[in-house]
Design an enzyme around this catalytic site. Structure first.
Site, PDB file in Angstrom:
ATOM      1  N   LYS A 135     -10.204   8.293 -17.235  1.00 34.41           N
ATOM      2  CA  LYS A 135     -10.456   6.853 -17.206  1.00 34.41           C
ATOM      3  C   LYS A 135      -9.547   6.140 -16.215  1.00 34.41           C
ATOM      4  CE  LYS A 135     -12.400   6.305 -21.837  1.00 34.41           C
ATOM      5  NZ  LYS A 135     -12.295   5.623 -23.146  1.00 34.41           N
ATOM      6  N   LYS A 218     -27.466  12.501 -20.830  1.00 33.95           N
ATOM      7  CA  LYS A 218     -27.480  12.019 -22.204  1.00 33.95           C
ATOM      8  C   LYS A 218     -27.779  10.520 -22.232  1.00 33.95           C
ATOM      9  CE  LYS A 218     -24.494  13.177 -25.260  1.00 33.95           C
ATOM     10  NZ  LYS A 218     -23.218  13.431 -25.989  1.00 33.95           N
ATOM     11  N   LYS A 221     -25.320   3.884 -23.031  1.00 32.52           N
ATOM     12  CA  LYS A 221     -25.404   2.450 -22.718  1.00 32.52           C
ATOM     13  C   LYS A 221     -24.987   2.151 -21.290  1.00 32.52           C
ATOM     14  CE  LYS A 221     -20.808   1.509 -24.659  1.00 32.52           C
ATOM     15  NZ  LYS A 221     -20.544   2.874 -25.111  1.00 32.52           N
TER      16      LYS A 221
END
Length: 355
Positions: A135, A218, A221
């Site tokens: 991240k 997959k 969102k």
């Protein structure tokens, strides 16, 4: 509060009582309020299993809003998403009479124990967490917060506060659970037996849910094209439209083959996960039928599954005071367990108790 059923009393009006069967082992799991709606992959991959686990464990389920603020959040959106996330879990079957579904920030012990665990975690140990590295590299190390760096210690606190024996985890959180186990063993070794050592709960294999427009990825969102994402809060016509436009192929045969037919295989996998029929049974059922028939029948099945959850969610959100009461009552129950653990931790550390 509006009724959503004619013959049965809505479950969220069930009288709250202390959790039954306290001889069962404790379980903890959490979800971030990071979007306005859960999607079909969340529902089939995690939520269905959470509902089942209520029968086997004393379950503590947490909307982890403190984890969410490790990255920038709009305050009003975060507050709304916290309620919406909780409402969807309740609507899908998390029973407030059997489980504690609460908001992380409502139990102060989470932050307090996280600080204690920070003090026994090595800097290099924390720096080896792959999720932080991934991240921080995406957003740039300079913009990564200290909170993001210490995220795994807060997660460890979440788990250890409830003397959790079981923790449902996905592969992306497995390393964090191993750190949690290490920290629990380290504290126990230095200060005496305090924490239960948690074990990973490997959930029964369920179909992976892929994007309807990009069946090699997959469902997420963060997908570039929202047409491939089926949300719990989508209206019926939107759900039907998304399935009817789902990517398939040109050979017309309904059979499962992830490599050669990812789109059709995804549809069969979703159908199997919801209906309980095996893929082989579905291949037989749809033999000789066209893709339109498969898509239409699947759309109807998904609508029949999601519609009552969406309706219950909206009913809960329509009575915000009742929803907040449920979350507050669950936080009170969670706090009893968490504060008992924290009191023992503070005593073992030698912190002076308040007179």
């Amino acid at each position: 509060m509006p009724s959503v059923g004619q013959t049965t009393r809505p479950f969220w009006l069930t009288t709250l009582s202390k959790l039954e069967g306290m001889t069962k082992p404790n379980l903890f799991s959490g979800m971030q309020p990071s979007s306005g709606s859960l999607h079909l992959g969340n529902y089939l991959g995690a939520l269905v299993n959470w509902v089942k686990l209520q029968d086997e464990f004393n379950a503590f389920y947490c909307v982890v809003d403190l984890h969410a603020i490790t990255v920038p959040q709009d305050p009003a959106v975060l507050r709304a998403n916290t309620r919406l996330t909780a409402a969807q879990y309740l609507a899908a079957g998390i029973d407030p009479a059997r489980s504690s579904l609460f908001v992380q920030s409502h139990v102060a012990a989470h932050s307090q124990l996280a600080w204690v665990l920070n003090t026994i975690t090595g800097f290099g140990e924390a720096g080896r967490m792959t999720q932080f590295k991934d991240k921080s590299q995406k957003g740039g190390v300079e913009s990564a917060s200290v909170g993001l760096f210490t995220y795994p210690m807060l997660m460890a606190a979440d788990i250890l506060l409830y003397q959790s024996k079981a923790v449902p985890v996905g592969e992306d959180q497995r390393q964090h659970l191993e750190l949690t186990r290490d920290l629990a063993e380290r504290f126990n070794s230095r200060f005496g037996q305090t924490f239960t050592i948690p074990e990973a709960v490997i959930l029964k294999e369920t179909a992976k849910i892929y994007d309807l427009q990009n069946p090699d990825a997959k469902m997420s969102k963060s997908a570039a094209d929202t047409k491939g994402l089926v949300n719990i809060m989508d209206d019926n016509s939107t759900i039907v439209k998304k399935f009817k436009s789902a990517v398939t192929d040109t050979d017309g045969e309904i059979r499962f083959d992830r490599a050669a037919k990812p789109g059709v295989s995804n549809l069969l996998g979703i159908f199997s996960a919801i209906s309980g029929h095996t893929v082989q049974e579905l291949e037989t059922r749809f033999a000789g039928a066209g893709y339109g028939t498969l898509k239409g029948d699947l759309a109807d099945l998904v609508v029949a599954t999601i519609e009552p959850i969406r309706d219950r969610t909206n009913a809960l959100l329509a009575d915000q005071a009742e929803l907040d009461r449920l979350l507050s009552a669950a936080a009170d129950r969670a706090s009893e367990v968490a504060e008992a653990t924290l009191k023992q931790v503070n005593d073992r550390l030698g912190l002076l108790p308040k007179a």
